[in-house]
Design an enzyme around this catalytic site. Sequence first.
Site, mmCIF file in Angstrom:
data_model
loop_
_atom_site.group_PDB
_atom_site.id
_atom_site.type_symbol
_atom_site.label_atom_id
_atom_site.label_comp_id
_atom_site.label_asym_id
_atom_site.label_seq_id
_atom_site.Cartn_x
_atom_site.Cartn_y
_atom_site.Cartn_z
ATOM 1 N N ASP A 105 0.845 -1.197 0.000
ATOM 2 C CA ASP A 105 0.000 0.000 0.000
ATOM 3 C C ASP A 105 0.882 1.250 0.000
ATOM 4 O OD1 ASP A 105 -2.137 -1.717 0.237
ATOM 5 O OD2 ASP A 105 -2.304 -1.465 2.408
HETATM 6 N N1 URA Z 1 -1.125 -5.885 4.076
HETATM 7 C C1 URA Z 1 -1.651 -4.642 4.025
HETATM 8 O O1 URA Z 1 -2.680 -4.383 4.608
HETATM 9 N N2 URA Z 1 -1.003 -3.703 3.306
HETATM 10 C C2 URA Z 1 0.173 -3.928 2.666
HETATM 11 O O2 URA Z 1 0.724 -3.016 2.056
HETATM 12 C C3 URA Z 1 0.703 -5.222 2.738
HETATM 13 C C4 URA Z 1 0.033 -6.186 3.437
#
Ligand code: URA
Length: 244
Positions: A105
Amino acid sequence: MEKRLQNVLAHAGISSRRGAADLIARGKVKVDGRVVTEKGYKLDPRRHEIFVNGQALPREEKKYYILFNKPTGVISTVKDTHGRKKVTDFFKDIKARLYPVGRLDKDTTGILIITNDGELANKLMHPRFEIEKEYQAMVNGFLAPADKERLEKGIMLEGIRTSPCIIRRVKRTRDRDVLRIKIHEGRKRQIKRMFEEVGLKVTELERTGYAGLRLGRIKRGDYRFLTESEVERLSRIGENDRSG
Ligand code: URA
């Protein structure tokens, strides 16, 4: 990285694997000026000159394997029409078509593998190989033992149960827990959604481990190239998997 000559020829579009094996057996292939007829002959195609029927095989594009510590505010897609900062912007000096293996993310930091080796990238992203990912998450409260157990056993996310995982507490501050979670899947926003299911919000998330690789001392926004033995190890993943 060493590969079978027959596969190198097939990969270059010379013929099928069987056809390539036949060309080799019939003495039609030269490596560095020497005819090779040995079955299963291996070589690093970037380091040797290969001739088939007297024609040079174009050299393989140099492969890059990068362990990047992604900072926050950077997106993991290769193309973005909104002018946002992308992980590939950090590698503009490398003249290759690099892309990230999977996604983090925008606000998640930590390990992201960047490569131009599509074969390895696809393997690492394939759910069948159950690549281990380790995260450190700060949550806006305390994780109750019963909720920890629920998450570890697997919970339903959009109708599909998460596989078992391991959660350890790293630190407890006055009002929140910092947790380490090991999972073998990579569903969208998985960690955040898992904690949402038990009423907690992830306020900071870092990926600290990926396929046995550790973040180590790489600072956010920095990177290092994987060593040859690390690349070898990753490319051997699933080698003995005969399930299909
Ligand atoms: N899980 C999440 O919620 N976000 C990420 O970026 C990676 C794993």
